[in-house]
Design an enzyme around this catalytic site. Sequence first.
Site, PDB file in Angstrom:
ATOM      1  N   ALA A  86      44.800  68.137  16.657  1.00 45.00           N
ATOM      2  CA  ALA A  86      44.496  69.576  16.622  1.00 45.00           C
ATOM      3  C   ALA A  86      43.637  69.964  17.823  1.00 45.00           C
ATOM      4  N   ASN A  92      50.707  54.964  24.695  1.00 50.08           N
ATOM      5  CA  ASN A  92      50.616  54.048  25.833  1.00 50.08           C
ATOM      6  C   ASN A  92      50.120  52.683  25.388  1.00 50.08           C
ATOM      7  N   PRO A 147      44.895  44.373  10.122  1.00 44.53           N
ATOM      8  CA  PRO A 147      44.993  45.463   9.147  1.00 44.53           C
ATOM      9  C   PRO A 147      46.113  46.448   9.471  1.00 44.53           C
ATOM     10  N   LYS A 182      42.628  50.510  19.221  1.00 43.57           N
ATOM     11  CA  LYS A 182      44.002  51.007  19.104  1.00 43.57           C
ATOM     12  C   LYS A 182      44.902  49.845  18.697  1.00 43.57           C
ATOM     13  N   TYR A 220      48.264  49.665   8.349  1.00 50.75           N
ATOM     14  CA  TYR A 220      48.114  50.810   7.444  1.00 50.75           C
ATOM     15  C   TYR A 220      49.388  51.028   6.622  1.00 50.75           C
ATOM     16  N   PRO A 259      44.689  58.694   6.236  1.00 55.09           N
ATOM     17  CA  PRO A 259      44.981  60.019   5.670  1.00 55.09           C
ATOM     18  C   PRO A 259      45.775  60.860   6.683  1.00 55.09           C
ATOM     19  N   GLY A 260      46.782  61.572   6.202  1.00 56.64           N
ATOM     20  CA  GLY A 260      47.571  62.445   7.091  1.00 56.64           C
ATOM     21  C   GLY A 260      48.374  61.681   8.128  1.00 56.64           C
ATOM     22  N   ILE A 316      32.244  66.607  30.798  1.00 56.73           N
ATOM     23  CA  ILE A 316      33.081  67.765  31.159  1.00 56.73           C
ATOM     24  C   ILE A 316      32.656  69.023  30.401  1.00 56.73           C
ATOM     25  N   TYR A 326      42.079  64.963  15.854  1.00 59.19           N
ATOM     26  CA  TYR A 326      42.353  64.622  17.261  1.00 59.19           C
ATOM     27  C   TYR A 326      43.497  65.464  17.805  1.00 59.19           C
ATOM     28  N   THR A 335      49.350  65.017  24.657  1.00 58.78           N
ATOM     29  CA  THR A 335      49.947  63.936  23.857  1.00 58.78           C
ATOM     30  C   THR A 335      51.111  64.440  22.998  1.00 58.78           C
ATOM     31  N   ASP A 336      51.997  63.525  22.636  1.00 57.40           N
ATOM     32  CA  ASP A 336      53.094  63.876  21.719  1.00 57.40           C
ATOM     33  C   ASP A 336      52.570  64.280  20.337  1.00 57.40           C
ATOM     34  N   GLU A 337      51.325  63.865  20.036  1.00 56.33           N
ATOM     35  CA  GLU A 337      50.807  64.095  18.683  1.00 56.33           C
ATOM     36  C   GLU A 337      50.606  65.578  18.371  1.00 56.33           C
ATOM     37  N   LYS A 391      43.647  68.450  20.757  1.00 58.58           N
ATOM     38  CA  LYS A 391      44.493  68.403  21.954  1.00 58.58           C
ATOM     39  C   LYS A 391      45.440  69.619  21.991  1.00 58.58           C
TER      40      LYS A 391
HETATM   41  P1  NAD Z   1      40.132  56.557  26.290  1.00 61.19           P
HETATM   42  O1  NAD Z   1      39.439  56.899  25.024  1.00 61.19           O
HETATM   43  O2  NAD Z   1      40.444  55.140  26.610  1.00 61.19           O
HETATM   44  O3  NAD Z   1      39.297  57.123  27.526  1.00 61.19           O
HETATM   45  C1  NAD Z   1      38.680  58.381  27.518  1.00 61.19           C
HETATM   46  C2  NAD Z   1      37.672  58.428  28.657  1.00 61.19           C
HETATM   47  O4  NAD Z   1      37.062  59.734  28.653  1.00 61.19           O
HETATM   48  C3  NAD Z   1      36.526  57.408  28.501  1.00 61.19           C
HETATM   49  O5  NAD Z   1      36.291  56.770  29.738  1.00 61.19           O
HETATM   50  C4  NAD Z   1      35.328  58.283  28.101  1.00 61.19           C
HETATM   51  O6  NAD Z   1      34.091  57.756  28.546  1.00 61.19           O
HETATM   52  C5  NAD Z   1      35.666  59.592  28.789  1.00 61.19           C
HETATM   53  N1  NAD Z   1      35.024  60.754  28.148  1.00 61.19           N
HETATM   54  C6  NAD Z   1      34.967  61.028  26.814  1.00 61.19           C
HETATM   55  N2  NAD Z   1      34.284  62.163  26.611  1.00 61.19           N
HETATM   56  C7  NAD Z   1      33.932  62.636  27.844  1.00 61.19           C
HETATM   57  C8  NAD Z   1      33.241  63.791  28.286  1.00 61.19           C
HETATM   58  N3  NAD Z   1      32.751  64.691  27.408  1.00 61.19           N
HETATM   59  N4  NAD Z   1      33.078  63.979  29.616  1.00 61.19           N
HETATM   60  C9  NAD Z   1      33.551  63.067  30.505  1.00 61.19           C
HETATM   61  N5  NAD Z   1      34.197  61.956  30.139  1.00 61.19           N
HETATM   62  C10 NAD Z   1      34.399  61.743  28.827  1.00 61.19           C
HETATM   63  O7  NAD Z   1      41.466  57.444  26.294  1.00 61.19           O
HETATM   64  P2  NAD Z   1      42.881  57.159  26.960  1.00 61.19           P
HETATM   65  O8  NAD Z   1      43.730  56.435  26.002  1.00 61.19           O
HETATM   66  O9  NAD Z   1      42.678  56.622  28.328  1.00 61.19           O
HETATM   67  O10 NAD Z   1      43.452  58.633  27.049  1.00 61.19           O
HETATM   68  C11 NAD Z   1      43.236  59.445  28.193  1.00 61.19           C
HETATM   69  C12 NAD Z   1      43.872  60.814  27.969  1.00 61.19           C
HETATM   70  O11 NAD Z   1      45.270  60.655  27.743  1.00 61.19           O
HETATM   71  C13 NAD Z   1      43.331  61.551  26.755  1.00 61.19           C
HETATM   72  O12 NAD Z   1      43.228  62.909  27.086  1.00 61.19           O
HETATM   73  C14 NAD Z   1      44.381  61.341  25.685  1.00 61.19           C
HETATM   74  O13 NAD Z   1      44.415  62.412  24.784  1.00 61.19           O
HETATM   75  C15 NAD Z   1      45.639  61.283  26.526  1.00 61.19           C
HETATM   76  N6  NAD Z   1      46.750  60.497  25.961  1.00 61.19           N
HETATM   77  C16 NAD Z   1      46.540  59.207  25.552  1.00 61.19           C
HETATM   78  C17 NAD Z   1      47.613  58.455  25.044  1.00 61.19           C
HETATM   79  C18 NAD Z   1      47.435  57.025  24.618  1.00 61.19           C
HETATM   80  O14 NAD Z   1      48.371  56.438  24.041  1.00 61.19           O
HETATM   81  N7  NAD Z   1      46.298  56.386  24.858  1.00 61.19           N
HETATM   82  C19 NAD Z   1      48.885  59.048  24.944  1.00 61.19           C
HETATM   83  C20 NAD Z   1      49.064  60.372  25.393  1.00 61.19           C
HETATM   84  C21 NAD Z   1      47.985  61.070  25.893  1.00 61.19           C
HETATM   85  P1  TYD Z   2      46.875  54.032  17.157  1.00 55.52           P
HETATM   86  O1  TYD Z   2      46.907  52.936  18.178  1.00 55.52           O
HETATM   87  O2  TYD Z   2      45.559  54.405  16.558  1.00 55.52           O
HETATM   88  O3  TYD Z   2      47.582  55.289  17.852  1.00 55.52           O
HETATM   89  P2  TYD Z   2      48.036  56.723  17.192  1.00 55.52           P
HETATM   90  O4  TYD Z   2      47.496  56.854  15.838  1.00 55.52           O
HETATM   91  O5  TYD Z   2      47.406  57.698  18.150  1.00 55.52           O
HETATM   92  O6  TYD Z   2      49.519  56.724  17.241  1.00 55.52           O
HETATM   93  O7  TYD Z   2      47.856  53.656  15.973  1.00 55.52           O
HETATM   94  C1  TYD Z   2      49.229  53.383  16.219  1.00 55.52           C
HETATM   95  C2  TYD Z   2      49.906  53.150  14.893  1.00 55.52           C
HETATM   96  O8  TYD Z   2      49.368  51.950  14.301  1.00 55.52           O
HETATM   97  C3  TYD Z   2      49.639  54.251  13.875  1.00 55.52           C
HETATM   98  O9  TYD Z   2      50.811  54.439  13.083  1.00 55.52           O
HETATM   99  C4  TYD Z   2      48.514  53.705  13.011  1.00 55.52           C
HETATM  100  C5  TYD Z   2      48.776  52.208  13.025  1.00 55.52           C
HETATM  101  N1  TYD Z   2      47.554  51.346  12.908  1.00 55.52           N
HETATM  102  C6  TYD Z   2      47.511  50.353  11.943  1.00 55.52           C
HETATM  103  O10 TYD Z   2      48.453  50.149  11.156  1.00 55.52           O
HETATM  104  N2  TYD Z   2      46.375  49.573  11.860  1.00 55.52           N
HETATM  105  C7  TYD Z   2      45.312  49.753  12.684  1.00 55.52           C
HETATM  106  O11 TYD Z   2      44.279  49.040  12.533  1.00 55.52           O
HETATM  107  C8  TYD Z   2      45.383  50.780  13.686  1.00 55.52           C
HETATM  108  C9  TYD Z   2      44.232  51.020  14.619  1.00 55.52           C
HETATM  109  C10 TYD Z   2      46.540  51.545  13.764  1.00 55.52           C
END
Ligand code: NAD
Ligand code: TYD
Length: 339
Positions: A155, A183, A208, A192, A210, A277-278, A63, A153, A128-130, A157
């Site tokens: 920042a 999600n 693990p 994740k 945190y 961290p953070g 993109i 991340y 994202t909510d973050e 978004k």
């Molecule tokens: P993901 O990391 O599983 O998937 C990201 C996809 O984007 C991958 O298929 C990757 O190949 C593609 N991608 C990365 N860089 C690219 C680039 N430069 N050009 C084209 N494609 C590229 O992420 P996800 O969990 O499916 O999240 C999707 C979106 O939803 C993200 O924007 C994320 O910020 C947002 N979001 C995710 C969550 C969550 O809990 N996972 C919650 C809220 C919002």
């Molecule tokens: P994550 O799935 O990375 O989502 P986000 O940080 O975007 O919310 O992490 C979810 C929560 O789980 C977060 O509080 C960090 C914690 N976590 C662990 O405790 N151990 C792990 O190995 C990971 C990946 C996350």
Amino acid sequence: MIKALITGGCGFIGTNLIRYVLSTYSDWRVVNLDLLTYAGNIENTQGLEEAYPGRYTFVRGDIADAGLIDDLFDRQRFDIVLNLAAESHVDRSIEDPSVFLRTNVLGTQILLDAALKYKVERLVQISTDEVYGSLGKHGQFTEDMNLAPNSPYSASKASADLLIRAYVKTYGLDAVITRCSNNYGPYQFPEKLIPLMVLNAYEDKELPVYGDGKNIRDWIYVGDHCRGIIMVAQSGVGGEIYNMGGDTQMENIEIVRMILDYIHKPHSLIKFVKDRPGHDFRYAMDYSKIETELGWCPAVKFEEGIEATIKWYLENKRWWEAVRTGEYMNYYERMYGGR
Ligand code: NAD
Ligand code: TYD
């Protein structure tokens, strides 16, 4: 026919979204643009061309590649763009923020320019909510709160969200932002929390956790998020922001214990490790705006969704073995080796 570009369609949410759209809306044609980074898996969308003839196309690309994007928009003349492409993992953003800025900020800006130039009817940014930062013990995020991101991340978004605001105000672009909580569900990359813990438990590896494990996330089943994205695309008001959440605030440690119990593994596999961290303490979403305006609310209860998700990982070993590449193994060693 509605011609939609879905970016990041080989990732976790993108895969679920494309499958939902193709199976639910027979008048949608989808082009999936994905760079296939470590998080994108082409196998996730295998068979869709045959299952939905003439309605699904995959394009590999970045993109943030302005030439490629301009050419694609010129050829395809999209009605709608759903931008999910992103670097999405907080821990990786702490290791190296640069690719997060390139994809999440510059990539979004390039899509916004193309959407303007080729008169796309609507762009939906999946945020994202973050971006709101961290909550204490009380309260929920509402759409009018200030942005206060704490990780590279979040920042990146938040920066994309601000660019969208600027393109709406300055150029009159029709863009809408969705902000959703954490999600879970099938096809989530096992870096994740939930899939990582399921696979480690299954393989009798340490889990693990945190810090003290008391950080709280508001979990939503991915299918509920996908349904909300399409409602916002179809009926949301241009320039607005819509929060989505799952009504399920849980401490990380509670989820980890639940997973172990479900797979019948001992709690002694839990290892408390050095905190992130953070590390944001708590996220919780007030989704009353989308509920009142569009009639959306989450439908899948956490107990049902987590059970279905754990089952999916246990039944799809071939999928997760394939995505755990050499790159992932190196990442895992770097991230958890000395922790
Ligand atoms: P993901 O990391 O599983 O998937 C990201 C996809 O984007 C991958 O298929 C990757 O190949 C593609 N991608 C990365 N860089 C690219 C680039 N430069 N050009 C084209 N494609 C590229 O992420 P996800 O969990 O499916 O999240 C999707 C979106 O939803 C993200 O924007 C994320 O910020 C947002 N979001 C995710 C969550 C969550 O809990 N996972 C919650 C809220 C919002
Ligand atoms: P994550 O799935 O990375 O989502 P986000 O940080 O975007 O919310 O992490 C979810 C929560 O789980 C977060 O509080 C960090 C914690 N976590 C662990 O405790 N151990 C792990 O190995 C990971 C990946 C996350």
